[in-house]
Write an enzyme that holds these catalytic residues in place. Structure first.
Site, PDB file in Angstrom:
ATOM      1  N   SER A 126       0.754  -1.234   0.212  1.00  0.00           N
ATOM      2  CA  SER A 126      -0.141  -0.102  -0.141  1.00  0.00           C
ATOM      3  C   SER A 126       0.675   1.250   0.053  1.00  0.00           C
ATOM      4  O   SER A 126       1.937   1.308   0.459  1.00  0.00           O
ATOM      5  CB  SER A 126      -0.682   0.148   1.126  1.00  0.00           C
ATOM      6  OG  SER A 126      -1.683   1.356   1.422  1.00  0.00           O
ATOM      7  N   TYR A 151      -1.588  -0.112  10.569  1.00  0.00           N
ATOM      8  CA  TYR A 151      -1.857  -0.842   9.485  1.00  0.00           C
ATOM      9  C   TYR A 151      -0.829  -0.635   8.676  1.00  0.00           C
ATOM     10  O   TYR A 151      -0.258  -1.573   7.706  1.00  0.00           O
ATOM     11  CB  TYR A 151      -3.318  -0.140   8.603  1.00  0.00           C
ATOM     12  CG  TYR A 151      -3.452  -0.646   7.194  1.00  0.00           C
ATOM     13  CD1 TYR A 151      -3.628  -1.977   6.817  1.00  0.00           C
ATOM     14  CD2 TYR A 151      -3.066   0.305   6.295  1.00  0.00           C
ATOM     15  CE1 TYR A 151      -3.609  -2.379   5.436  1.00  0.00           C
ATOM     16  CE2 TYR A 151      -3.381  -0.227   4.903  1.00  0.00           C
ATOM     17  CZ  TYR A 151      -3.649  -1.335   4.465  1.00  0.00           C
ATOM     18  OH  TYR A 151      -3.487  -1.963   3.042  1.00  0.00           O
ATOM     19  N   LYS A 155       2.119  -3.347   6.699  1.00  0.00           N
ATOM     20  CA  LYS A 155       2.629  -3.489   5.322  1.00  0.00           C
ATOM     21  C   LYS A 155       3.959  -3.206   5.150  1.00  0.00           C
ATOM     22  O   LYS A 155       4.681  -3.997   4.355  1.00  0.00           O
ATOM     23  CB  LYS A 155       1.833  -2.444   4.532  1.00  0.00           C
ATOM     24  CG  LYS A 155       0.143  -2.687   4.106  1.00  0.00           C
ATOM     25  CD  LYS A 155       0.082  -4.243   3.758  1.00  0.00           C
ATOM     26  CE  LYS A 155      -1.346  -4.601   3.492  1.00  0.00           C
ATOM     27  NZ  LYS A 155      -1.656  -5.801   2.964  1.00  0.00           N
TER      28      LYS A 155
END
Length: 335
Positions: A126, A151, A155
């Site tokens: 991402s 989050y 990643k």
């Protein structure tokens, strides 16, 4: 014999559209998904769109025994790995759960791949790994890792794990795709974004207003230093992203090591510009309710995309008007 690709999280939004592209490009596909934020009915929709039905197993990637059973049943040539928790705001409250699913889950997948000598992986990363970028558009060489939410930490940690794994396994290929803001739906109207949990991103929130499920769209922050005060993002058609995964898979089969690519349009659009595009596509007024900025949100984030064009022979084909048109078409058929 055509190559067989395992797609983790293949019932999700981007995963399901990528399964469609894989099938249309002649791959055999096996889908695993724990259905925590998706439905097995997506497999029926994939079959309706493509005419072919991928094999499906309800499996959590953190369940090594179940995952091993899938690898034992099929001869897998490569993996596209989407399975993850993906709500940046939720990740503040569920930090441990995000690391367990996203980081430990990826490590467990790698361990099973190694046991079965599967050496090709495309990873769903991402643009969040760039944190609050100092300049835009953002090239792949920009600093990564100074992220603004847990989050993003997961990643970036998985990207680091893949890089280390490739360094210690010389025949392994991993491609991390850092994509920006996926949106839209399959142009057939047969496939779109259907999360079970409340959507955390803009376009599904707009869809809720269009279908009468909500009265207005919450816009978080209207005091940014942008032309209209709202945040700028790079909105990319989900089918373009799906095609990018197929392109990355083919490059991954041809070489080894860890590579990183942005998938975006290279153009930024504000929240209000997106809402106007959907008003035009739907023929409806979309009321807006302004709220304060959310924790971790950045002002402007859009991609430098030359590397993907040069090395993957890929570029986004659809603009915001097509994203809005296809999404509204899907809404009209599914609601």
């Amino acid at each position: 014999m055509n190559k067989r690709i395992l797609v983790t999280g293949g019932c999700g939004f981007i995963g399901s559209h990528t399964v469609v592209e894989l099938i249309l490009n002649g791959y055999q596909v096996v889908v695993v998904d724990n259905l925590s934020n998706s439905s097995a009915s997506v497999i029926d929709k994939i079959q309706k769109v493509t005419g072919k039905r991928p094999d499906f197993h309800q499996v959590d990637i953190c369940d090594i025994d179940a995952l091993t059973g899938v690898f034992r049943q099929y001869s897998i040539d490569g993996v596209i790995h989407f399975a993850a928790l993906k709500n940046p705001q939720e990740s503040y409250q569920l930090r441990d759960q995000y690391f367990t699913t996203n980081v430990d889950g990826t490590r467990k997948l790698l361990s099973v791949m190694k046991a079965f000598s599967v050496t090709r992986l495309v990873f769903s990363s991402s643009a969040v790994v760039y944190g609050n970028p100092s300049t835009v558009p953002i090239p792949e060489s920009a600093p990564a890792g100074d992220v603004t939410n847990p989050y993003g930490e997961t990643k970036f940690q998985s990207e680091c794990d893949l890089s280390h794994y490739c360094n210690s396994n010389a025949n392994f290929s991993a491609v991390s795709l850092r994509y920006f803001n996926p949106a839209g739906a399959h142009p057939s109207g047969g496939l779109g974004e259907q999360p079970l949990k409340p959507a955390a991103n803009l376009v599904p929130a707009i869809g809720d207003v269009i279908t009468g499920k909500a009265d207005s769209v919450h816009v978080y922050g209207h005091d940014y230093l942008t032309d209209d005060g709202t945040a700028i993002r790079d909105y990319i058609h989900v089918c373009d992203i799906a095609k990018g995964h197929v392109a990355a898979l083919e490059v991954g089969f041809a070489q080894t090591g860890h590579q990183v690519f942005n998938l975006g349009t290279g153009k930024g659009e504000s929240v209000l510009e997106v809402i106007r595009a959907f008003e035009k596509a739907s023929g409806r007024t979309i009321p807006v309710q302004f709220s304060g900025r959310r924790q971790g949100d950045v002002e402007s984030c859009y991609a430098e995309v030359d590397k993907a064009h040069r090395e993957l022979n890929w570029r986004a084909e659809s603009d915001l008007s097509v994203i809005a048109r296809d999404y509204c078409h899907w809404l009209s058929l599914s609601s």
